[in-house]
Design a protein around this motif. Structure first.
Motif, mmCIF file in Angstrom:
data_model
loop_
_atom_site.group_PDB
_atom_site.id
_atom_site.type_symbol
_atom_site.label_atom_id
_atom_site.label_comp_id
_atom_site.label_asym_id
_atom_site.label_seq_id
_atom_site.Cartn_x
_atom_site.Cartn_y
_atom_site.Cartn_z
ATOM 1 N N MET A 59 0.814 -1.299 -0.183
ATOM 2 C CA MET A 59 0.004 0.015 -0.077
ATOM 3 C C MET A 59 0.816 1.123 0.029
ATOM 4 S SD MET A 59 -2.934 -1.163 2.638
ATOM 5 C CE MET A 59 -3.454 0.565 2.764
ATOM 6 N N HIS A 60 2.015 1.001 0.227
ATOM 7 C CA HIS A 60 2.895 2.276 0.699
ATOM 8 C C HIS A 60 3.983 2.390 -0.568
ATOM 9 C CE1 HIS A 60 0.821 3.084 4.237
ATOM 10 N NE2 HIS A 60 1.263 1.899 4.659
ATOM 11 N N ASN A 61 3.971 1.473 -1.563
ATOM 12 C CA ASN A 61 4.937 1.568 -2.700
ATOM 13 C C ASN A 61 6.138 1.471 -2.154
ATOM 14 O OD1 ASN A 61 2.918 1.708 -4.771
ATOM 15 N ND2 ASN A 61 2.669 4.077 -4.519
ATOM 16 N N ARG A 62 6.391 0.525 -1.268
ATOM 17 C CA ARG A 62 7.921 0.201 -0.810
ATOM 18 C C ARG A 62 8.561 -0.582 -1.715
ATOM 19 N NH1 ARG A 62 5.590 -0.264 4.858
ATOM 20 N NH2 ARG A 62 6.346 1.485 5.927
ATOM 21 N N THR A 63 10.014 -0.662 -1.599
ATOM 22 C CA THR A 63 10.841 -1.353 -2.078
ATOM 23 C C THR A 63 11.292 -2.569 -1.446
ATOM 24 O OG1 THR A 63 11.759 0.287 -3.568
ATOM 25 C CG2 THR A 63 12.917 -1.829 -3.345
ATOM 26 N N ILE A 64 10.929 -3.749 -1.775
ATOM 27 C CA ILE A 64 11.210 -4.892 -0.777
ATOM 28 C C ILE A 64 12.496 -5.620 -1.290
ATOM 29 C CG2 ILE A 64 10.382 -7.491 -0.578
ATOM 30 C CD1 ILE A 64 7.591 -6.718 -1.089
ATOM 31 N N TYR A 65 13.504 -5.859 -0.449
ATOM 32 C CA TYR A 65 14.786 -6.366 -0.803
ATOM 33 C C TYR A 65 15.033 -7.981 -0.115
ATOM 34 C CZ TYR A 65 16.084 -1.510 -1.336
ATOM 35 O OH TYR A 65 16.114 -0.173 -1.751
ATOM 36 N N ALA A 66 15.548 -8.720 -0.887
ATOM 37 C CA ALA A 66 16.065 -10.057 -0.296
ATOM 38 C C ALA A 66 17.606 -9.839 -0.352
ATOM 39 C CB ALA A 66 15.568 -11.218 -1.118
ATOM 40 N N ALA A 67 18.111 -10.444 0.927
ATOM 41 C CA ALA A 67 19.579 -10.309 0.987
ATOM 42 C C ALA A 67 19.982 -11.305 1.976
ATOM 43 C CB ALA A 67 20.097 -9.060 1.525
ATOM 44 N N PHE A 68 21.102 -11.901 1.788
ATOM 45 C CA PHE A 68 21.700 -13.110 2.493
ATOM 46 C C PHE A 68 22.399 -12.226 3.935
ATOM 47 C CE2 PHE A 68 24.556 -16.249 3.968
ATOM 48 C CZ PHE A 68 23.667 -17.134 4.262
ATOM 49 N N VAL A 69 21.590 -12.062 5.003
ATOM 50 C CA VAL A 69 22.118 -11.689 6.278
ATOM 51 C C VAL A 69 21.871 -12.424 7.316
ATOM 52 C CG1 VAL A 69 22.229 -9.202 5.362
ATOM 53 C CG2 VAL A 69 20.174 -10.007 6.552
ATOM 54 N N ASP A 106 5.560 -10.859 -4.138
ATOM 55 C CA ASP A 106 6.541 -9.846 -4.585
ATOM 56 C C ASP A 106 7.805 -10.260 -3.712
ATOM 57 O OD1 ASP A 106 5.332 -8.465 -6.541
ATOM 58 O OD2 ASP A 106 4.712 -6.792 -4.978
ATOM 59 N N ALA A 107 7.614 -10.567 -2.222
ATOM 60 C CA ALA A 107 8.710 -11.023 -1.488
ATOM 61 C C ALA A 107 9.252 -12.437 -1.971
ATOM 62 C CB ALA A 107 8.330 -10.975 -0.003
ATOM 63 N N GLN A 108 8.244 -13.258 -2.256
ATOM 64 C CA GLN A 108 8.714 -14.632 -2.833
ATOM 65 C C GLN A 108 9.591 -14.393 -3.772
ATOM 66 O OE1 GLN A 108 7.900 -17.870 -1.170
ATOM 67 N NE2 GLN A 108 9.211 -18.280 -2.523
ATOM 68 N N SER A 109 9.149 -13.679 -5.025
ATOM 69 C CA SER A 109 9.975 -13.561 -6.272
ATOM 70 C C SER A 109 11.331 -12.780 -5.932
ATOM 71 C CB SER A 109 9.097 -12.364 -6.940
ATOM 72 O OG SER A 109 9.791 -12.274 -8.177
ATOM 73 N N CYS A 110 11.513 -12.107 -4.946
ATOM 74 C CA CYS A 110 12.805 -11.552 -4.581
ATOM 75 C C CYS A 110 13.551 -12.866 -3.793
ATOM 76 C CB CYS A 110 12.772 -10.524 -3.488
ATOM 77 S SG CYS A 110 12.153 -9.017 -4.196
ATOM 78 N N HIS A 111 12.911 -13.493 -3.166
ATOM 79 C CA HIS A 111 13.601 -14.635 -2.371
ATOM 80 C C HIS A 111 14.239 -15.760 -3.377
ATOM 81 C CE1 HIS A 111 13.786 -18.701 -0.260
ATOM 82 N NE2 HIS A 111 14.023 -17.790 0.641
ATOM 83 N N ASP A 112 13.090 -16.167 -4.155
ATOM 84 C CA ASP A 112 13.386 -16.921 -5.493
ATOM 85 C C ASP A 112 14.775 -16.682 -6.452
ATOM 86 O OD1 ASP A 112 11.676 -18.511 -4.192
ATOM 87 O OD2 ASP A 112 10.263 -18.226 -5.689
#
Length: 123
Positions: A59-69, A106-112
């Protein structure tokens, strides 16, 4: 606090993350090869290839990141940082319907995508 490695490989060479943090006056702690940052760390424009993202999510047009941390793939969105399962739980607690499903997708897509990158780096 988030634990990251002090060096990341990016298109065209390597990036010393400590130099980036110092240049941008971002507080951090160093312990050997690892650094810890508090709050948010924005990596946009750094050309790091081991971080994936999707723009204009939720809803807030955020950017979702996936990173190995912290020794696993984690999702970062707004002030949230945690694994994919915890991200999906947090989304379900706050959103519903198609908005929640799209956010999680969208998060799953980043993760994959990051899994593929890390697998190819290991080969």
């Amino acid at each position: 606090m988030t634990t990251l490695f002090s060096h990341y490989q990016y298109t065209g060479g390597n990036m010393n993350l400590i130099d980036h943090l110092q240049k941008n006056q971002i507080p951090f702690e160093q312990n050997g090869e690892h650094i810890r940052v508090g709050g948010s760390l924005y990596l946009r424009g750094t050309q790091i290839t081991s971080v994936t993202y999707r723009k204009n999510c939720g809803m807030h047009n955020r950017t979702i990141y996936a990173a190995f941390v912290n020794n696993e793939i984690q999702i970062a969105a707004g002030c949230f940082l945690g694994n994919l399962s915890k991200f999906c739980e947090a989304v379900d607690d706050k959103y519903s319907g198609s908005a929640a499903e799209k956010y999680k997708s969208d998060a799953q897509s980043c993760h994959d995508e990051l899994v593929k990158i890390l697998s190819s780096d290991a080969a």
